[in-house]
Every structure is written in C-alpha cells, then in structure tokens.
Design an enzyme around this catalytic site. Structure first.
Site, PDB file in Angstrom:
ATOM      1  N   HIS A 117      44.777  37.249  42.520  1.00 44.04           N
ATOM      2  CA  HIS A 117      44.779  37.661  41.009  1.00 44.04           C
ATOM      3  C   HIS A 117      42.708  37.493  40.747  1.00 44.04           C
ATOM      4  CE1 HIS A 117      47.895  38.358  38.951  1.00 44.04           C
ATOM      5  NE2 HIS A 117      47.945  39.229  39.650  1.00 44.04           N
ATOM      6  N   ASP A 166      40.852  35.814  38.351  1.00 48.75           N
ATOM      7  CA  ASP A 166      40.760  34.235  38.405  1.00 48.75           C
ATOM      8  C   ASP A 166      40.905  33.117  39.333  1.00 48.75           C
ATOM      9  OD1 ASP A 166      43.456  34.915  37.341  1.00 48.75           O
ATOM     10  OD2 ASP A 166      43.413  33.874  35.718  1.00 48.75           O
TER      11      ASP A 166
END
Lengths: 370, 370
Positions: free
Chosen positions: A63, A65
């Site tokens: 992901h 982030d």
C-alpha cells in the site's frame, strides 16, 4: 538498540504526522528501516537517524502509505553517501512480490543513478494471502513480468514460505552472526507480512583483569575465548572461556508488523518478545470500520501482544482522524487509543504505549544469566 | 488567477523546503498542478490550494524530485473527493513518455482504487531531446511496453511534436474555450518540457443597465451577444454586441518551465508573456556546475525571460545549499540568487523575484482595450 518511529499516521501524510516508517538503530550503528511511506526521507532528516547508515529495508506490504517514499529515500541516501562508503554498501530490500517492479520502474523512469548497490528480495505470498479481488489489479496473472534491472542492482532472491510440521508458514530472511529475521503473514486487504527479529545470544564480556593475571594478552586469544574455545598461556596453563567471560548476553526479540486485522498466523514464530509494534488504526468505537478495512483496534493489538508473550506493545498507524496526543483542539486524540489499549491490558504484565512521530524507544538489555 | 509555489527546492525535500511543485489556481476555481515531487500533498495541505479542485497535472520531466509525489497525491485527492464530484471528475495528466508506466505501476502494485477517472497523455520527445546515455536506462528500446490499465483509467493520447515552417517544435496539449496550452522542449539531462499557457481573449462584461433599457432580459440573449452575435428585441430592434459589451478582456500568457540549462528551443512559442517561472538551481559562482547538470543560474534565466518579452521572472528550484531567504544562520541564502537575477535584469523592464514555498503570486489582469 533504539526504535525510531518516523511516521505513525495512516493513509496520507500531513505536516504534523508522517505515514508509516520505523527505523531500528542497531548496536553496531547500522539502521534497518521498516516501511517507507511518502515523506519518510523528511522524517529521517528530522530524527536522530543517520539515513546513510541504512543497510536493510523491510516493507510489510505494498500500500502506498508504506511504500511511496522508497524511491526518493534511495536517491537521497545515495546523494549523501561518501563515494568510498557507497562503493562498499549493498542495501538489502525485502518486500512482497511486486516490490521489485515498483522500485525498478521508479528508478529507471527517473534515470536515477545510485552510488551504492542494492538487492531486492521478494517474499512470495501464500495463496491464502490474496484477497478475492486481487486479480482485478492485473498483477496476479502468473506471467513473469519483465522488469529491467537497474545498473546498480545485484541479483536478489525470491523467498518462498517454509512450513513447519503443523503447516505454519514463515519466510526466512536474515541469518547473520547477530540476527535471525523471519517474516510471517498477517491478515490484511493485500498480502502483508510482519517481521520477527531475534537477536542472537552473545558471549559475555571478557574480564581483562583476570585475563592479564593469567598471563594472557588481549588480542587473538579474545576471539578464541569468545568463540567458546579454550586457549593455552605461555606457561602452558589451559584457560577455559568460562574462567574469563562474564555471563552470556541474551538476545532480544522484536516483532514489527504491518497493517493487520489479525496477526495470529504469525504468532507461532515467537513465544516471548521484548517489544511488539502493532497497528491500531481506529478506536473501539470504529471496530467495525477497522475490521472492514483490514485494520485493528487497540484491544485487538493487545490480544495479539498477549498471545506472543510481549512485555511491551507500541501502537502506531493511527487514522488521521485522531489528533496528536498533545493537541489542544478538543478533538479525539491518540490518547483515547492509548487508554483503550491500557484498559485491555489491565491485569496483565503487558505495557501499552502509543508511539508518535520522532518517538524513540530504547530497547533495554535483558538481564544476563550465567 | 494565482500561482501557488508549493515546493521550490531541488533534488530532495527537507522539512523547510519541498521539491518541485506549483499550482495554478484558475479564475473558475479549477487547479492545474505543475510537477509533483515527493511531499507535494503535504505542501498542498499547508497552502491555500484545494487539492480536490485539481483537474489537470503537467509534469515537465521524469526526475524523481518532480514526479515521486504523484501516486500519493492522486490517492489522497481521491479519498477527499465527494462521491458525486468524483464520479464527474476526469483528471488529465500530461508528461513525457514513460510517465504512464510509472503511474500505473505505482497505482496497481499498491492496489490503489481511485474514485475519479484519469487520462494520461504522453509527450513523445523529439530525437534531439535524448541524452547519449539514455539507452543505459533500458527504457528507449523501442519495444512497446505493456502497461496494465488502472480500472479508473480512460484512454489518453500520445502527443507527437508539430513542426512550424522553420522546423521549430511544439506539442499541442489543450485547446479549450479559455486556454491554449502548448509544450516546447528545453535542454536538460533527460527529455524535459516547458509549458506555454495562453489564456484566450474573452468578451467584455455585459452592461445590464443598457441591456434592460433596450428591452432585453438577461438570459439566453447574453450568451448570443457574448459569442459576438446580434440579437433582436421584442420590438424588432437589432442589438449589436458592441452596444452592450464592455471592452474585451485580453488573455494572459504564462510560461512554466522544467529544469533546464537553456530553454531557447521553446522561445518561438511566445513573443510576450506576463510571467515566466524558470529554475535557478545555482548562483553565478557555480555556473559550471549548473551547466554540467543541465541547470541554470539567475543570469541564464534572465536571458531567456528577456528573449520571450516577459514582464516578470519568478525563480524556483533552488539547490538545498541555499538557505531560505529569511534564514538567520549566516549561510548563503536564496537572496543571493535574487540579487544576481535583479542585477542581470537591471536596465530592462523585467522584474525578477525568487519564489519560496507557499509563496502566492496573483497574476494581474491586463488592461482592457476596446
């Protein structure tokens, strides 16, 4: 040995709180980085971490982030390394299958030269780690993807899971003089890993006064004794290691997890641990939302920490809805999550703390035993 | 119409100064973003720019300090857009060939859903834009690269250069009611573009008092008159546009460049310009270094600004060796670069200013003429 929390927010970075990244500063000065969300290189500058000392990078899942800061961080480390140091450096990068395609595409598209060399080791997920809709992302088509190689890249490895007798899986990553690092899988929306870092027991401290009294001089004999072998003095006396060595120095165990709604598939990897870093994206009031998006509440994190016999649970990956603990604006803050965690742990020996950006935790030595 | 300088540093972001990004807030509230280095989304939050209003993104070249913030920015915009607004939104992304591979790889590897749709328009560089060592990056092999498509992606275009009679090149990008945007190439270490934004002349303001006196009611007739067509009143009188419209509103021209040691191949695209944004990575003392790495000094930027008849030159992309202008630590600051630029421009009508992070420049309207 210190844990530097570089970014403790989830989803997107703000001026006040970065996204996921955590640096482990080892006793020898080397730094291992865990996750690298956008802006991590800025957080490194603000912290006491020396970016140039990063020798290994572990990515829990892909992901954004946790990942999007990686190409920029590599470029910046390179620009700050001395040429001589860079020529010797090989940065080892561990992450889920696909990470190589991202790193190489980013570095090659941007024509980014690096002064150091690097290896990418891809963890091949087990079939149960893939969500049902994963093929929609057209990355699981089984076709080997041709990823051009960066000029500074050395061949890495493809790490497949190893099953124990009960069928529990782990991915062996590092087995060095000082450390054994294994990954285990944890539940999330995409294939996600946690890392179990077991420091190896080390020989005790040499008593130089005793050594000298026995007629030995510091030097090669020290290495022999530390390796557990007896040596002979000039006068012919045999000296056994236990005569001059203090108690052995026990290793510590750290567990550092990625995003998860349930880390139990990794629990078999350790029965005791000094510190576990576990996410707590939402508080109890949003437990349903947490579960829906593959995340945890403080209570869920505590449950896992107890399962692996952890002494300390450090929470991170807070939804940006929770303001900083010292915020004055009256909104719901991270303190709420800390209280929830401590309540869930009450009556046990487990300590629970919320981390914050630039928080440093010094991992204490374990008591030495003879 | 406002220019928001989001990041004005080069190479790597720091806590004090971001890397390249610039937002143009149009009169209709839409925002066009130029370059998107790592951390741009944080700078957007700090600024007066509404990220959700970004409708077009222009990338000058694919170096990381202009590009690596793009995937994270797209994800964050999506998370902040209302569902209804997102369903209507198509974000147009313009950048050099290869940008699609980067965007799609980053978004797909990270399994990032987006609520809005987007198109990627790749500018195909002219042969003279490629440096000699470009093939080392294994991206110029001529083989079409299979880039999987994101679920929210609409087909974009491949924009090839158009030559004028003298052989000067441009890449036509936008030709809307309000704007004509063309790219031109500029010298740098990798294929790099600058953008010439020509606002179209608009019809003058309708004089509602005159309109009413003539027996016309505001409504569809206004559109007719603004489009330059006469209308007829209920009493049969023909009203010509010039009877009720004020002086036409002249368009402004903005030139926004990427990194460059020499932007002259783009100069043919405009003979006059309200504001040009040009890099000045190094000061005169480091002119050789600037040239070696494909960058400019303030004097070089002034030379180009004069060539295109600019009224105002705004400098950006400062080496992190130059501290902020208001820095108290006695080191060489950006002010040095501003003074050098102003000295090079002395005796001309050109104004020169150094930008800084979060600096906002309101582009003045041109005087109206009948």
């Amino acid at each position: 040995m210190k844990l530097h929390f570089l970014g403790t927010g989830s989803s997107f970075p703000t001026a006040k709180r970065g996204v996921s990244s955590l640096a482990l500063q080892l006793d020898d000065g080397c730094v291992w980085l865990f996750d690298c969300g956008e802006g991590t290189q800025i957080q490194v500058q603000k912290s006491g971490v020396t970016g140039q000392r990063i020798t290994a990078i572990f990515i829990t899942h892909l992901h954004g982030d946790h990942l999007f800061g990686l190409p920029g961080l590599l470029c910046t480390i390179s620009s700050q390394l001395g040429e001589e140091e860079a020529a010797k450096r090989v940065v080892e990068i561990y992450g889920p299958q696909g990470i190589q395609r991202f790193i190489n595409t980013a570095l090659l598209i941007s024509c980014s030269p690096l002064l150091f060399r690097f290896k990418v080791h891809e963890l091949v997920p087990a079939p149960q780690q893939y969500p049902q809709d994963f093929d929609d992302w057209q990355l699981g088509d089984g076709e080997p993807h041709h990823t051009p190689t960066h000029p500074n890249q050395l061949p890495g490895s493809s790490v497949t899971p190893v099953a124990d007798e009960e069928g529990n899986l782990h991915w062996p990553l590092v087995d060095s003089e000082g450390w054994c690092v294994r990954a285990g899988w944890i539940h999330h929306r995409v294939p996600t890993f946690g890392f179990v870092l077991a420091e190896k027991e080390r020989p005790g401290t040499l008593d130089l006064t005793k050594l000298t009294a026995l007629g030995l001089k510091p030097g090669p004999v020290c290495r022999e004794l530390k390796a557990g072998r007896s040596v002979v003095t000039e006068s012919g006396r045999q000296v056994r290691p236990e005569e001059v060595l203090g108690p052995r120095i026990p290793g510590r165990t750290l567990v550092i997890l990625g995003d998860t709604s349930d880390a139990s598939p990794l629990a078999h990897l350790t029965q005791e641990c000094d510190v576990v870093v576990h996410e707590a994206t939402h508080g109890d009031a949003l437990a349903d939302k947490a579960a829906q998006y593959g995340h945890s509440t403080p209570a869920g994190a505590v449950k896992f920490a107890k399962k692996i016999g952890a002494k300390l649970l450090l929470l991170n990956h807070f939804s940006q809805r929770y303001t900083l603990a010292d915020s004055q604006d009256g909104e719901e803050s991270v303190s709420v999550l800390e209280v929830e965690g401590q309540q869930a742990a009450s009556g046990s020996n487990l300590k629970v703390l919320c981390s914050h950006d630039l928080f440093v935790y010094e991992v204490p030595a374990r008591p030495r035993t003879l």
